[in-house]
Design a protein around this motif. Sequence first.
Motif, PDB file in Angstrom:
ATOM      1  N   GLU A 316       0.830  -1.201   0.000  1.00  0.00           N
ATOM      2  CA  GLU A 316       0.000   0.000   0.000  1.00  0.00           C
ATOM      3  C   GLU A 316       0.871   1.261   0.000  1.00  0.00           C
ATOM      4  OE1 GLU A 316      -3.692   1.759   2.660  1.00  0.00           O
ATOM      5  OE2 GLU A 316      -1.935   0.969   3.714  1.00  0.00           O
ATOM      6  N   THR A 317       0.354   2.328  -0.614  1.00  0.00           N
ATOM      7  CA  THR A 317       0.969   3.651  -0.527  1.00  0.00           C
ATOM      8  C   THR A 317       0.020   4.555   0.246  1.00  0.00           C
ATOM      9  OG1 THR A 317       2.103   3.374  -2.648  1.00  0.00           O
ATOM     10  CG2 THR A 317       1.919   5.608  -1.791  1.00  0.00           C
ATOM     11  N   LEU A 318       0.479   5.013   1.411  1.00  0.00           N
ATOM     12  CA  LEU A 318      -0.314   5.916   2.256  1.00  0.00           C
ATOM     13  C   LEU A 318       0.280   7.309   2.137  1.00  0.00           C
ATOM     14  CD1 LEU A 318      -2.435   6.551   4.486  1.00  0.00           C
ATOM     15  CD2 LEU A 318      -0.684   5.911   6.168  1.00  0.00           C
ATOM     16  N   GLY A 319      -0.514   8.283   1.695  1.00  0.00           N
ATOM     17  CA  GLY A 319      -0.053   9.663   1.576  1.00  0.00           C
ATOM     18  C   GLY A 319      -0.238  10.408   2.883  1.00  0.00           C
ATOM     19  N   LEU A 320       0.773  11.170   3.280  1.00  0.00           N
ATOM     20  CA  LEU A 320       0.714  12.002   4.483  1.00  0.00           C
ATOM     21  C   LEU A 320       0.871  13.440   4.022  1.00  0.00           C
ATOM     22  CD1 LEU A 320       0.448  11.571   7.555  1.00  0.00           C
ATOM     23  CD2 LEU A 320       2.941  11.624   7.697  1.00  0.00           C
ATOM     24  N   VAL A 321      -0.201  14.239   4.129  1.00  0.00           N
ATOM     25  CA  VAL A 321      -0.197  15.587   3.561  1.00  0.00           C
ATOM     26  C   VAL A 321      -0.478  16.630   4.635  1.00  0.00           C
ATOM     27  CG1 VAL A 321      -0.994  14.666   1.350  1.00  0.00           C
ATOM     28  CG2 VAL A 321      -2.664  15.597   2.955  1.00  0.00           C
ATOM     29  N   GLY A 322      -0.135  17.878   4.318  1.00  0.00           N
ATOM     30  CA  GLY A 322      -0.356  18.987   5.232  1.00  0.00           C
ATOM     31  C   GLY A 322       0.650  20.091   4.972  1.00  0.00           C
ATOM     32  N   GLU A 323       0.487  21.198   5.685  1.00  0.00           N
ATOM     33  CA  GLU A 323       1.379  22.347   5.507  1.00  0.00           C
ATOM     34  C   GLU A 323       2.742  22.096   6.143  1.00  0.00           C
ATOM     35  OE1 GLU A 323      -0.790  26.284   6.320  1.00  0.00           O
ATOM     36  OE2 GLU A 323      -1.939  24.798   7.413  1.00  0.00           O
ATOM     37  N   SER A 324       3.688  22.987   5.819  1.00  0.00           N
ATOM     38  CA  SER A 324       4.981  22.962   6.500  1.00  0.00           C
ATOM     39  C   SER A 324       4.762  23.183   7.989  1.00  0.00           C
ATOM     40  CB  SER A 324       5.890  24.082   5.957  1.00  0.00           C
ATOM     41  OG  SER A 324       6.223  23.845   4.628  1.00  0.00           O
ATOM     42  N   GLY A 325       5.467  22.395   8.802  1.00  0.00           N
ATOM     43  CA  GLY A 325       5.354  22.537  10.247  1.00  0.00           C
ATOM     44  C   GLY A 325       4.234  21.736  10.873  1.00  0.00           C
ATOM     45  N   CYS A 326       3.497  20.936  10.054  1.00  0.00           N
ATOM     46  CA  CYS A 326       2.380  20.187  10.629  1.00  0.00           C
ATOM     47  C   CYS A 326       2.834  18.885  11.277  1.00  0.00           C
ATOM     48  CB  CYS A 326       1.320  19.895   9.567  1.00  0.00           C
ATOM     49  SG  CYS A 326       1.832  18.668   8.339  1.00  0.00           S
ATOM     50  N   GLY A 327       4.108  18.486  11.066  1.00  0.00           N
ATOM     51  CA  GLY A 327       4.609  17.277  11.706  1.00  0.00           C
ATOM     52  C   GLY A 327       4.833  16.106  10.773  1.00  0.00           C
ATOM     53  N   LYS A 328       4.695  16.305   9.447  1.00  0.00           N
ATOM     54  CA  LYS A 328       4.846  15.197   8.490  1.00  0.00           C
ATOM     55  C   LYS A 328       6.253  14.605   8.545  1.00  0.00           C
ATOM     56  CE  LYS A 328       4.084  17.437   4.666  1.00  0.00           C
ATOM     57  NZ  LYS A 328       4.141  18.831   5.118  1.00  0.00           N
ATOM     58  N   SER A 329       7.264  15.469   8.353  1.00  0.00           N
ATOM     59  CA  SER A 329       8.648  14.978   8.323  1.00  0.00           C
ATOM     60  C   SER A 329       9.084  14.445   9.674  1.00  0.00           C
ATOM     61  CB  SER A 329       9.593  16.089   7.860  1.00  0.00           C
ATOM     62  OG  SER A 329       9.351  16.416   6.502  1.00  0.00           O
ATOM     63  N   SER A 330       8.618  15.067  10.760  1.00  0.00           N
ATOM     64  CA  SER A 330       8.956  14.572  12.100  1.00  0.00           C
ATOM     65  C   SER A 330       8.403  13.171  12.304  1.00  0.00           C
ATOM     66  CB  SER A 330       8.406  15.519  13.180  1.00  0.00           C
ATOM     67  OG  SER A 330       9.058  16.769  13.122  1.00  0.00           O
ATOM     68  N   MET A 501      -2.608  15.901   7.964  1.00  0.00           N
ATOM     69  CA  MET A 501      -2.093  16.353   9.257  1.00  0.00           C
ATOM     70  C   MET A 501      -2.270  17.854   9.417  1.00  0.00           C
ATOM     71  SD  MET A 501       1.337  14.191  10.233  1.00  0.00           S
ATOM     72  CE  MET A 501       1.304  14.811  11.915  1.00  0.00           C
ATOM     73  N   TYR A 502      -2.585  18.265  10.636  1.00  0.00           N
ATOM     74  CA  TYR A 502      -2.751  19.677  10.959  1.00  0.00           C
ATOM     75  C   TYR A 502      -2.349  19.876  12.417  1.00  0.00           C
ATOM     76  CZ  TYR A 502      -5.147  24.063  12.088  1.00  0.00           C
ATOM     77  OH  TYR A 502      -5.442  25.336  12.515  1.00  0.00           O
ATOM     78  N   GLY A 503      -1.393  20.750  12.651  1.00  0.00           N
ATOM     79  CA  GLY A 503      -0.981  21.042  14.026  1.00  0.00           C
ATOM     80  C   GLY A 503      -0.447  19.837  14.769  1.00  0.00           C
ATOM     81  N   GLY A 504       0.254  18.908  14.051  1.00  0.00           N
ATOM     82  CA  GLY A 504       0.841  17.747  14.706  1.00  0.00           C
ATOM     83  C   GLY A 504      -0.077  16.563  14.858  1.00  0.00           C
ATOM     84  N   ARG A 505      -1.296  16.665  14.335  1.00  0.00           N
ATOM     85  CA  ARG A 505      -2.260  15.570  14.479  1.00  0.00           C
ATOM     86  C   ARG A 505      -2.883  15.202  13.146  1.00  0.00           C
ATOM     87  NH1 ARG A 505      -6.004  15.989  19.718  1.00  0.00           N
ATOM     88  NH2 ARG A 505      -4.472  15.094  21.122  1.00  0.00           N
ATOM     89  N   ILE A 506      -3.346  13.968  13.028  1.00  0.00           N
ATOM     90  CA  ILE A 506      -4.128  13.559  11.854  1.00  0.00           C
ATOM     91  C   ILE A 506      -5.574  13.986  12.086  1.00  0.00           C
ATOM     92  CG2 ILE A 506      -5.064  11.580  10.604  1.00  0.00           C
ATOM     93  CD1 ILE A 506      -2.382  10.192  10.967  1.00  0.00           C
ATOM     94  N   VAL A 507      -6.106  14.750  11.106  1.00  0.00           N
ATOM     95  CA  VAL A 507      -7.489  15.214  11.256  1.00  0.00           C
ATOM     96  C   VAL A 507      -8.450  14.485  10.320  1.00  0.00           C
ATOM     97  CG1 VAL A 507      -6.815  17.494  12.092  1.00  0.00           C
ATOM     98  CG2 VAL A 507      -7.113  17.138   9.630  1.00  0.00           C
ATOM     99  N   GLU A 508      -7.901  13.800   9.315  1.00  0.00           N
ATOM    100  CA  GLU A 508      -8.763  13.030   8.404  1.00  0.00           C
ATOM    101  C   GLU A 508      -7.923  11.948   7.746  1.00  0.00           C
ATOM    102  OE1 GLU A 508     -12.154  13.764   4.917  1.00  0.00           O
ATOM    103  OE2 GLU A 508     -11.149  15.464   5.885  1.00  0.00           O
TER     104      GLU A 508
END
Length: 579
Positions: A316-330, A501-508
């Motif tokens: 599977e390929t799971l996409g992790l999206v969001g703005e810079s600073g939302c915690g994706k790379s961390s 991701m938004y603000g360090g959390r998954i919202v959807e």
Amino acid sequence: MPEYMPSLSVERLCIDVGGGESRRRVVDELSFALYPGRTLGIAGESGSGKSLTSLAIMGLLPKAASVPSGAILFDHRDLLSLPEGERQALRGKRIGMIFQEPMTSLNPLLTVGQQLAETLRRHEALSRSEVRQRCRAVLDAVRMPQVDKRLAQYPHELSGGMRQRVMIAMAMLCQPEVLIADEPTTALDVTIQAQILELMRELQQQFNTSLLLITHDMGVVAEMADQVVVMNQGRMEERGTLQQVFTAPQATYTRKLLAAVPVLGSAPAPAVLGEQPVVLGVKDLSVRFALRHGWFERPRTVHAVEGVSFDLHLGETLGLVGESGCGKSSTGKALMNMLAYQGSVKLLGQELNGLQGTALQRVRRDVQMVFQDPYAALNPRKSVFDLVGEPLLIHDRMAEPERRERVAQLLQQVDLPRDALERYPHQFSGGQRQRICIARALALNPKVIIADESVSALDVSVQAQVLELLERLRAEHRLSYLFISHDMAVVERICHRVAVMYGGRIVEIGPRDKVLHNPQHPYTQRLLAAVPVPKVGHRRDFKKLLKELERPDPIKQAGFVAPPQQFAAVAADHWVALE
């Protein structure tokens, strides 16, 4: 200067690289004109000669390059025939440039304030207080938060968006008549991109600046340009108004370039995987950083990632999206055990949290990472054989002949020739370097690959090739990808499921089509509305967009512990966080 008179014109410009028998033409008979208050967009793939043209205008061509013919006319003078002293007087004062990569363009040993002051002192006779006042004013103009603090900081202490603002401030410091922007929004997410483009638009209106915008992002061209030049392998394929080039392109190459642009809603349905076992299970993952503090301040903690949970299935390929600073790379780095974290991460049922030494090394065979910047991820002093073969040497103690054969096979898998073995990273294009990084990640036959913005800096045609390669490798090796990106069209092209991701959390989180085409969380809806569209007449209202996407500074929330998240199912496998 009357508006119908060009502020700068390029006439039949030719640029050669190399000498003797190895000399080759990289820009051939290029002509265009810039007008006050107008924007000319130069579009084309990597290697088309866009950036070399801008460097020729600035008088910054590398020593290996020469200009055998042509003219660059500014203020009734040919810039190519001016002495270097006169070019320096114009450079930065009347002709400014925003470079593509601010981190390599800014001096790492000088503070932001020192670098701005250096530009001012070179061109104007000002007192120390006047210099500081002008520096503060220009950072205010580019909407830099906490100006006094930023003036005292070094480039590495700023985010990518802030560094780009510093570059724009430096270019606009002396209010130039011509501003060259070379890929000013490459690899920036949609909100930072909107801020930079709105800023450039405002500054252009305020000072009636001529803007030369160099980019491979056709969505940015559609939003910003009045005139468009399309380049291919050093030659101008087409020139015309935005309307003409986008609605009735004449050149075959222009049509091909526009067709290669990924557009949200155009990707075919993803392959049906069926029931597959969980390869990577993440539960309540949290990453926290201690803030620097003074003698008399209490230590504070920033919650970069808080309570993130998801499962990644086989193939599977799971996409992790969001703005810079939302915690994706961390999140991606925590899964690689490159950051300390709390919570549980299980690979095929084995707990990874707390592993060290030999046990961690064994696990890293099965989890590999492809980083955003391939040039920074590859040691420039090592050959491709050493770089791709290094994991085989560390983990398998493989002898050199067997290792060489295995590396050759890996290069073949990523569509690179065998003779690439003895070459070095600087001898490859950006897309080829990313293929080398993918080959290195495949060396140990991993089960999971974390791709962190792995195609964000590539032009559209190279990006399409790398995405096709990733998809083919996934199918052949039954790989599982965690695909971190801010580009929604790319995510739609390759992912089966998407987590926002938004603000360090998954919202959807849910199936690709349900999240991208029927978003339920307000933040997902706003994020998708911000996606640029390569279409004439579709220009985002940046001010409204930025107001809607405003989010609190995580530093202001330092020490704040959010309550546990609750999710509601809105459809099969489609979950949305409750506010």
